[in-house]
Structure formats: C-alpha cells, structure tokens
Design a protein around this motif. Structure first.
Motif, short mmCIF file in Angstrom:
data_model
loop_
_atom_site.label_atom_id
_atom_site.label_comp_id
_atom_site.label_asym_id
_atom_site.label_seq_id
_atom_site.Cartn_x
_atom_site.Cartn_y
_atom_site.Cartn_z
N VAL A 34 -62.14 29.61 56.16
CA VAL A 34 -60.40 28.31 55.67
C VAL A 34 -61.60 27.82 56.82
O VAL A 34 -61.86 27.62 57.28
CB VAL A 34 -59.04 29.52 56.57
CG1 VAL A 34 -58.36 28.21 56.21
CG2 VAL A 34 -59.01 30.36 55.71
N ASP A 35 -61.97 26.27 56.29
CA ASP A 35 -61.75 25.19 56.88
C ASP A 35 -60.19 25.01 57.81
O ASP A 35 -59.32 24.67 57.70
CB ASP A 35 -61.13 23.76 55.72
CG ASP A 35 -63.24 24.12 55.17
OD1 ASP A 35 -64.66 24.28 54.82
OD2 ASP A 35 -63.03 23.91 53.70
N ILE A 36 -60.50 24.39 59.01
CA ILE A 36 -59.95 23.87 59.53
C ILE A 36 -59.75 22.52 59.79
O ILE A 36 -58.98 21.40 59.25
CB ILE A 36 -59.80 24.34 61.21
CG1 ILE A 36 -59.74 26.21 61.27
CG2 ILE A 36 -59.30 23.82 62.65
CD1 ILE A 36 -59.13 26.41 62.89
N THR A 37 -60.56 21.90 59.69
CA THR A 37 -61.06 20.40 59.94
C THR A 37 -62.75 20.26 59.30
O THR A 37 -62.87 20.75 60.44
CB THR A 37 -60.07 19.56 60.62
OG1 THR A 37 -60.49 18.06 60.16
CG2 THR A 37 -60.86 19.66 62.24
N HIS A 38 -62.74 19.24 59.19
CA HIS A 38 -64.74 18.83 59.28
C HIS A 38 -64.65 17.73 59.81
O HIS A 38 -65.37 17.05 59.37
CB HIS A 38 -65.11 19.38 57.96
CG HIS A 38 -65.34 20.55 58.08
ND1 HIS A 38 -66.05 21.29 58.60
CD2 HIS A 38 -65.31 20.99 56.98
CE1 HIS A 38 -66.01 22.43 58.50
NE2 HIS A 38 -64.92 22.40 57.09
N ASP A 39 -63.52 17.26 59.71
CA ASP A 39 -62.64 15.29 59.79
C ASP A 39 -63.11 14.81 61.67
O ASP A 39 -62.47 14.12 62.37
CB ASP A 39 -61.74 14.60 59.48
CG ASP A 39 -62.20 14.44 57.85
OD1 ASP A 39 -63.45 14.34 57.41
OD2 ASP A 39 -61.47 14.33 57.35
N ILE A 40 -63.78 15.91 62.16
CA ILE A 40 -63.88 15.36 64.03
C ILE A 40 -65.10 14.49 64.15
O ILE A 40 -65.33 14.31 63.44
CB ILE A 40 -64.53 16.72 64.78
CG1 ILE A 40 -63.31 17.98 64.24
CG2 ILE A 40 -64.32 16.80 66.11
CD1 ILE A 40 -62.00 18.64 65.37
N THR A 41 -63.99 13.82 65.10
CA THR A 41 -64.84 11.87 65.43
C THR A 41 -66.28 13.07 66.02
O THR A 41 -66.14 13.78 66.48
CB THR A 41 -65.07 11.77 66.52
OG1 THR A 41 -62.82 10.88 65.73
CG2 THR A 41 -64.92 10.20 66.79
#
Length: 275
Positions: A34-41
């Motif tokens: 499951v993706d939590i997020t890949h848009d971390i700065t």
C-alpha cells in the motif's frame, strides 16, 4: 494479515516506485503493498514523520513500513529495522524514527546486515536492502536473522511547543502544510488545554493576524448553509484530526489556502497569548 506500506520522496514520474513494487511482486504476488505517499518533498524528514506517524496506526499490527526518504546508501550510515507499537519500520538511520516517535520508546532496533560486507556494492537500497528485509519479515522471519540488535540510532529533535511563563504565552511553529494549504503547528490540544484551564481568554497570533476563537471543525465558519458559497475563503483555527492546532481557509487549496494567503511556511512562529 499484515501489509507492506511504501513512503518515499521518489515522486511518480521516475522508475523508482515501480521498481520497488516490482521487486515485492517478484517475491510474492500475494503481498498487499500500500502506498502511503511518494510526494514527500525531497529529503524532508519532518514532513515524512508527520505523514507516516498519522497513517501507520490505521494498519494492522505487524505491518511493515518501508520509508525511502533521504535513503541514499553509504557504508558510513546504517539502515535499520525498528519495531515500535507492534509495527516494523525500515529506513535509513537518518533521524526519521526519533522525529516520528518522540514520545514512544522502540521495542527493538536492528542494523540491517544484508549487503553489508566490505565488497558489496549497493546501487539502490530500496530494492537491494529495504524490500528484501520487508519480505523476510512479511514471511515470518525474525529480524535477528538479517540484522544485529543495536541500542542507539541517530537522534534528530522534534520541534516542541513551549510555554513562556513570564509572558503567559505558548510559542509554537509551523511544522507541516497539507494539500489544502492548511498550516499545521506543533501545538497539541492537551498542551493548549493545560494552560487554557488556568486562563480562559486567549488570542492566536501569527504574522499580523490575530484570532480569538478556536473552532471545533472546518465548517464552523458557515453560519448559513443556504449561502454556503459566500463563506469560501473564510479563515479559522481548529484542532485537526490529529489534535494539532491548524490555521485553515474554508475550501482552500495550495494556491489560495492559509499557507499562501498568510504567507506562512514551515518553521514560522505561532503564538497563543493568555490574558
């Protein structure tokens, strides 16, 4: 059944996220990843800590959380497995664990010894170290088999709100800006209520703005739902779903939310003054 979550600063344009998922599926097509997020700065550990800390608890105990933020490989820096609150976290030893769990003590920490020989060359630790470690745990393997127990990890201090007794003032700071442009501070509800119980009257101050009320929810600014659209853009202060003081614009976004309209960015001070 446990799952594997993925968090990174890789974005979704490049090949890296797909490589991680492909590596997981090559081990087992039954895994729930499951993706939590890949848009971390890029390299932003505080942002990572806020997101993962508030997401992991919704997954079942025993879940494995891969965190690929500031995760470049170096033999001078450890990669670790940390067991906390019944969950496993796999990351570089870069301070992310202390930022996430400033108030919870790890049950155990292991330095991952996969690909750790002097002559081993690691190009992409996500697929060469993190995923194999996660799959080992997912299949019921003990962390001691792929790592050695350690007592200390890198410490990075979590920014805490403080109370200035002489000024009767809570001093906090912006720690996160969400997708709606909401400005999240490090002032917790319990910390506020502790001092508000002594003095009921207060003002929230930031930049040149002064607000004297903390609302219960985002929609409190709407006083007439037949004219709801007229309240778009109204500002308020609330305690959000993780009980942190948040400055918000009703139905705002990154371009017209609180962060942009008030010119607030991470690290800026927020004050609560008591009378």
């Amino acid at each position: 059944m446990s799952v594997i979550t993925l968090t990174s600063d890789y974005g979704l344009v490049d090949h890296r996220v797909a490589s991680m998922k492909g590596k997981i599926l090559s081990w087992s097509e039954e895994v729930k990843a499951v993706d939590i997020t890949h848009d971390i700065t890029p390299y932003n550990l505080l942002q990572t800590a806020y997101i993962v800390r508030n997401a992991y608890k919704f997954f079942s105990e025993g879940s494995i959380h891969i965190i690929c933020v500031d995760s470049f490989y170096s033999k001078a820096r450890k990669n670790i497995i940390t067991k906390i609150d019944g969950h496993y976290f796999i990351s570089a030893d870069n301070g992310i664990i202390n930022l996430m769990f400033f108030d919870i003590k790890p049950e155990a920490v292991y330095e991952i010894t996969l690909n750790n020989r002097f002559d081993d060359k690691v190009v992409f630790p996500a697929t060469e170290i993190f995923v194999p470690s996660a799959m080992h745990l997912y299949k019921g393997g003990l962390p001691e088999v792929i790592g050695r127990k350690i007592k200390t990890i890198k410490e990075v201090s979590f920014p805490r709100a403080i109370y200035n007794e002489a000024e009767k003032m809570i001093i906090g700071e912006v720690m996160y800006i969400d997708n709606f442009g909401n400005v999240v501070s490090n002032i917790g509800r319990k910390f506020f209520e502790k001092h508000a119980s002594i003095s009921k009257n207060f003002t929230v101050k930031f930049r040149n703005i002064v607000l004297s009320k903390i609302s219960d929810q985002y929609t409190d600014v709407v006083t007439d739902w037949s004219r709801e659209q007229e309240f778009h853009g109204k500002s308020s202060v609330i305690f959000n779903d993780v009980d942190l003081l948040e400055i918000t614009i009703y139905k705002g976004n990154l371009t017209n939310g609180a962060s942009s309209l008030f010119g607030l960015s991470t690290g800026e001070k927020i004050f609560i003054e008591f009378e």
